[in-house]
Design a protein around this motif. Sequence first.
Motif, PDB file in Angstrom:
ATOM      1  N   LYS A  29       0.852  -1.193   0.000  1.00 19.80           N
ATOM      2  CA  LYS A  29       0.000   0.000   0.000  1.00 19.80           C
ATOM      3  C   LYS A  29       0.889   1.245   0.000  1.00 19.80           C
ATOM      4  N   HIS A  65       1.370   4.038  -7.961  1.00 18.73           N
ATOM      5  CA  HIS A  65       0.844   2.869  -8.688  1.00 18.73           C
ATOM      6  C   HIS A  65       1.965   2.030  -9.309  1.00 18.73           C
ATOM      7  N   HIS A  68       3.690  -0.179  -6.249  1.00 21.94           N
ATOM      8  CA  HIS A  68       2.856  -1.195  -5.631  1.00 21.94           C
ATOM      9  C   HIS A  68       3.388  -2.592  -5.936  1.00 21.94           C
TER      10      HIS A  68
END
Length: 71
Positions: A29, A65, A68
Amino acid sequence: IADTQGRMQSPDAIQARIEALIRAESPKKPLSDAKLEKLLGAQGLAIARRTIAKYREALHIPPSHLRHKTA
């Protein structure tokens, strides 16, 4: 850039804070630029999300993103 107590913070010091927060993040996260903005604000440093993105890019750190990790 001044913090909430009026002390000047150098771009290098701010970049070091951003880098430290990203190094401590969970790979499952990662922190978004908006979340970094809130965390830095809680530390007394009001800095715009766009400025955080600029500093993150200068440090060659990809956006959340792309950081991740699913496994």
